[in-house]
Scaffold this motif. Structure first.
Motif, PDB file in Angstrom:
ATOM      1  N   TYR A   1      55.690  12.811  44.125  1.00 10.81           N
ATOM      2  CA  TYR A   1      56.942  13.563  44.030  1.00 10.81           C
ATOM      3  C   TYR A   1      57.976  12.702  43.328  1.00 10.81           C
ATOM      4  O   TYR A   1      57.929  11.481  43.397  1.00 10.81           O
ATOM      5  CB  TYR A   1      57.451  13.963  45.419  1.00 10.81           C
ATOM      6  CG  TYR A   1      56.584  14.988  46.090  1.00 10.81           C
ATOM      7  CD1 TYR A   1      56.833  16.338  45.918  1.00 10.81           C
ATOM      8  CD2 TYR A   1      55.507  14.615  46.889  1.00 10.81           C
ATOM      9  CE1 TYR A   1      56.032  17.295  46.539  1.00 10.81           C
ATOM     10  CE2 TYR A   1      54.705  15.560  47.501  1.00 10.81           C
ATOM     11  CZ  TYR A   1      54.968  16.894  47.322  1.00 10.81           C
ATOM     12  OH  TYR A   1      54.183  17.826  47.921  1.00 10.81           O
ATOM     13  N   ARG A   2      58.898  13.324  42.644  1.00 18.60           N
ATOM     14  CA  ARG A   2      59.903  12.581  41.890  1.00 18.60           C
ATOM     15  C   ARG A   2      61.295  12.801  42.456  1.00 18.60           C
ATOM     16  O   ARG A   2      61.481  13.483  43.445  1.00 18.60           O
ATOM     17  CB  ARG A   2      59.833  12.950  40.408  1.00 18.60           C
ATOM     18  CG  ARG A   2      58.567  12.454  39.774  1.00 18.60           C
ATOM     19  CD  ARG A   2      58.520  10.920  39.847  1.00 18.60           C
ATOM     20  NE  ARG A   2      57.187  10.377  39.633  1.00 18.60           N
ATOM     21  CZ  ARG A   2      56.534   9.608  40.498  1.00 18.60           C
ATOM     22  NH1 ARG A   2      57.042   9.300  41.649  1.00 18.60           N
ATOM     23  NH2 ARG A   2      55.352   9.129  40.223  1.00 18.60           N
ATOM     24  N   PHE A   3      62.271  12.195  41.800  1.00 17.27           N
ATOM     25  CA  PHE A   3      63.616  12.095  42.341  1.00 17.27           C
ATOM     26  C   PHE A   3      64.205  13.447  42.744  1.00 17.27           C
ATOM     27  O   PHE A   3      64.787  13.573  43.821  1.00 17.27           O
ATOM     28  CB  PHE A   3      64.530  11.393  41.327  1.00 17.27           C
ATOM     29  CG  PHE A   3      65.916  11.211  41.835  1.00 17.27           C
ATOM     30  CD1 PHE A   3      66.210  10.200  42.734  1.00 17.27           C
ATOM     31  CD2 PHE A   3      66.932  12.065  41.448  1.00 17.27           C
ATOM     32  CE1 PHE A   3      67.486  10.040  43.221  1.00 17.27           C
ATOM     33  CE2 PHE A   3      68.211  11.912  41.932  1.00 17.27           C
ATOM     34  CZ  PHE A   3      68.491  10.897  42.817  1.00 17.27           C
ATOM     35  N   ASP A   4      64.075  14.447  41.903  1.00 14.39           N
ATOM     36  CA  ASP A   4      64.641  15.763  42.229  1.00 14.39           C
ATOM     37  C   ASP A   4      64.018  16.336  43.499  1.00 14.39           C
ATOM     38  O   ASP A   4      64.711  16.944  44.327  1.00 14.39           O
ATOM     39  CB  ASP A   4      64.446  16.750  41.079  1.00 14.39           C
ATOM     40  CG  ASP A   4      65.267  16.388  39.859  1.00 14.39           C
ATOM     41  OD1 ASP A   4      66.275  15.668  40.020  1.00 14.39           O
ATOM     42  OD2 ASP A   4      64.892  16.811  38.751  1.00 14.39           O
ATOM     43  N   ASP A   5      62.716  16.143  43.646  1.00 12.06           N
ATOM     44  CA  ASP A   5      62.026  16.609  44.852  1.00 12.06           C
ATOM     45  C   ASP A   5      62.517  15.857  46.087  1.00 12.06           C
ATOM     46  O   ASP A   5      62.713  16.455  47.155  1.00 12.06           O
ATOM     47  CB  ASP A   5      60.514  16.418  44.713  1.00 12.06           C
ATOM     48  CG  ASP A   5      59.944  17.141  43.518  1.00 12.06           C
ATOM     49  OD1 ASP A   5      60.356  18.291  43.273  1.00 12.06           O
ATOM     50  OD2 ASP A   5      59.091  16.548  42.831  1.00 12.06           O
TER      51      ASP A   5
ATOM     52  N   ARG B   1      65.424  14.449  46.499  1.00 11.92           N
ATOM     53  CA  ARG B   1      66.791  14.867  46.807  1.00 11.92           C
ATOM     54  C   ARG B   1      66.791  16.208  47.547  1.00 11.92           C
ATOM     55  O   ARG B   1      67.547  16.395  48.504  1.00 11.92           O
ATOM     56  CB  ARG B   1      67.603  14.973  45.503  1.00 11.92           C
ATOM     57  CG  ARG B   1      69.047  15.284  45.703  1.00 11.92           C
ATOM     58  CD  ARG B   1      69.726  14.238  46.537  1.00 11.92           C
ATOM     59  NE  ARG B   1      70.893  14.820  47.183  1.00 11.92           N
ATOM     60  CZ  ARG B   1      71.919  14.147  47.616  1.00 11.92           C
ATOM     61  NH1 ARG B   1      71.952  12.853  47.490  1.00 11.92           N
ATOM     62  NH2 ARG B   1      72.920  14.756  48.191  1.00 11.92           N
ATOM     63  N   LEU B   2      65.921  17.120  47.142  1.00 11.86           N
ATOM     64  CA  LEU B   2      65.794  18.398  47.862  1.00 11.86           C
ATOM     65  C   LEU B   2      65.316  18.184  49.288  1.00 11.86           C
ATOM     66  O   LEU B   2      65.774  18.843  50.233  1.00 11.86           O
ATOM     67  CB  LEU B   2      64.844  19.334  47.121  1.00 11.86           C
ATOM     68  CG  LEU B   2      65.376  19.975  45.851  1.00 11.86           C
ATOM     69  CD1 LEU B   2      64.256  20.736  45.138  1.00 11.86           C
ATOM     70  CD2 LEU B   2      66.534  20.902  46.168  1.00 11.86           C
ATOM     71  N   PHE B   3      64.378  17.254  49.467  1.00 10.51           N
ATOM     72  CA  PHE B   3      63.878  16.928  50.802  1.00 10.51           C
ATOM     73  C   PHE B   3      65.004  16.401  51.682  1.00 10.51           C
ATOM     74  O   PHE B   3      65.166  16.818  52.835  1.00 10.51           O
ATOM     75  CB  PHE B   3      62.740  15.909  50.697  1.00 10.51           C
ATOM     76  CG  PHE B   3      62.140  15.533  52.018  1.00 10.51           C
ATOM     77  CD1 PHE B   3      61.236  16.370  52.643  1.00 10.51           C
ATOM     78  CD2 PHE B   3      62.481  14.341  52.638  1.00 10.51           C
ATOM     79  CE1 PHE B   3      60.672  16.024  53.866  1.00 10.51           C
ATOM     80  CE2 PHE B   3      61.939  13.990  53.858  1.00 10.51           C
ATOM     81  CZ  PHE B   3      61.032  14.829  54.473  1.00 10.51           C
ATOM     82  N   VAL B   4      65.803  15.474  51.141  1.00  7.33           N
ATOM     83  CA  VAL B   4      66.930  14.918  51.885  1.00  7.33           C
ATOM     84  C   VAL B   4      67.923  16.017  52.249  1.00  7.33           C
ATOM     85  O   VAL B   4      68.385  16.092  53.394  1.00  7.33           O
ATOM     86  CB  VAL B   4      67.628  13.801  51.073  1.00  7.33           C
ATOM     87  CG1 VAL B   4      68.970  13.425  51.680  1.00  7.33           C
ATOM     88  CG2 VAL B   4      66.741  12.582  50.977  1.00  7.33           C
ATOM     89  N   ASP B   5      68.248  16.872  51.290  1.00  3.40           N
ATOM     90  CA  ASP B   5      69.189  17.962  51.560  1.00  3.40           C
ATOM     91  C   ASP B   5      68.679  18.883  52.664  1.00  3.40           C
ATOM     92  O   ASP B   5      69.443  19.294  53.545  1.00  3.40           O
ATOM     93  CB  ASP B   5      69.457  18.769  50.288  1.00  3.40           C
ATOM     94  CG  ASP B   5      70.270  17.994  49.267  1.00  3.40           C
ATOM     95  OD1 ASP B   5      70.885  16.969  49.632  1.00  3.40           O
ATOM     96  OD2 ASP B   5      70.283  18.422  48.094  1.00  3.40           O
ATOM     97  N   GLY B   6      67.392  19.198  52.636  1.00  6.03           N
ATOM     98  CA  GLY B   6      66.816  20.050  53.671  1.00  6.03           C
ATOM     99  C   GLY B   6      66.806  19.384  55.028  1.00  6.03           C
ATOM    100  O   GLY B   6      67.089  20.018  56.055  1.00  6.03           O
ATOM    101  N   TYR B   7      66.483  18.093  55.045  1.00 11.84           N
ATOM    102  CA  TYR B   7      66.458  17.330  56.293  1.00 11.84           C
ATOM    103  C   TYR B   7      67.846  17.309  56.930  1.00 11.84           C
ATOM    104  O   TYR B   7      68.000  17.567  58.129  1.00 11.84           O
ATOM    105  CB  TYR B   7      65.974  15.911  55.992  1.00 11.84           C
ATOM    106  CG  TYR B   7      65.598  15.096  57.190  1.00 11.84           C
ATOM    107  CD1 TYR B   7      64.286  15.047  57.638  1.00 11.84           C
ATOM    108  CD2 TYR B   7      66.546  14.341  57.881  1.00 11.84           C
ATOM    109  CE1 TYR B   7      63.932  14.275  58.733  1.00 11.84           C
ATOM    110  CE2 TYR B   7      66.194  13.572  58.977  1.00 11.84           C
ATOM    111  CZ  TYR B   7      64.891  13.547  59.389  1.00 11.84           C
ATOM    112  OH  TYR B   7      64.544  12.788  60.480  1.00 11.84           O
ATOM    113  N   LEU B   8      68.850  17.015  56.105  1.00 15.96           N
ATOM    114  CA  LEU B   8      70.221  16.958  56.624  1.00 15.96           C
ATOM    115  C   LEU B   8      70.718  18.341  57.047  1.00 15.96           C
ATOM    116  O   LEU B   8      71.421  18.470  58.057  1.00 15.96           O
ATOM    117  CB  LEU B   8      71.151  16.351  55.578  1.00 15.96           C
ATOM    118  CG  LEU B   8      70.879  14.881  55.246  1.00 15.96           C
ATOM    119  CD1 LEU B   8      71.720  14.445  54.067  1.00 15.96           C
ATOM    120  CD2 LEU B   8      71.114  13.993  56.453  1.00 15.96           C
ATOM    121  N   ALA B   9      70.323  19.367  56.303  1.00 19.78           N
ATOM    122  CA  ALA B   9      70.710  20.731  56.680  1.00 19.78           C
ATOM    123  C   ALA B   9      70.108  21.108  58.026  1.00 19.78           C
ATOM    124  O   ALA B   9      70.772  21.758  58.850  1.00 19.78           O
ATOM    125  CB  ALA B   9      70.272  21.716  55.606  1.00 19.78           C
ATOM    126  N   SER B  10      68.886  20.691  58.274  1.00 17.26           N
ATOM    127  CA  SER B  10      68.269  21.015  59.565  1.00 17.26           C
ATOM    128  C   SER B  10      68.956  20.270  60.701  1.00 17.26           C
ATOM    129  O   SER B  10      69.106  20.815  61.802  1.00 17.26           O
ATOM    130  CB  SER B  10      66.768  20.706  59.535  1.00 17.26           C
ATOM    131  OG  SER B  10      66.539  19.321  59.477  1.00 17.26           O
TER     132      SER B  10
END
Length: 80
Positions: free
Chosen positions: A26-30, A32-41
């Motif tokens: 996985y690369r940087f954009d992926d 960043r999406l993972f981090v955003d989802g984790y924090l949103a949860s």
């Protein structure tokens, strides 16, 4: 610097997951999406106080932007 034990535990889990995802291709954009989802949860479940989530986000983004965290280390082989 994080000082709350639960926040530190989330940081460790998240940073370990980021390195694992990077090593799986996985690369940087992926990431960043993972981090955003984790924090949103965390926000959605009230897993942490909002100010602690904000501090966690600051620290993990700093971790994410540091390329040395995603470099593979060279290991020396023992040819005995």
């Amino acid at each position: 610097m994080l000082q709350d034990t639960l926040t530190i535990r989330y940081y460790q889990k998240l940073s370990d997951a980021l390195v694992d995802l990077w090593n799986r291709g996985y690369r940087f954009d992926d990431l960043r999406l993972f981090v955003d989802g984790y924090l949103a949860s965390l926000r959605h479940t009230n897993g942490l106080e909002p100010y602690l989530i904000h501090r966690l986000e600051e620290e993990i983004v700093r971790y994410l932007y540091d390329p040395s965290n995603f470099e593979k280390t060279e290991t020396e082989l023992d040819y005995r």
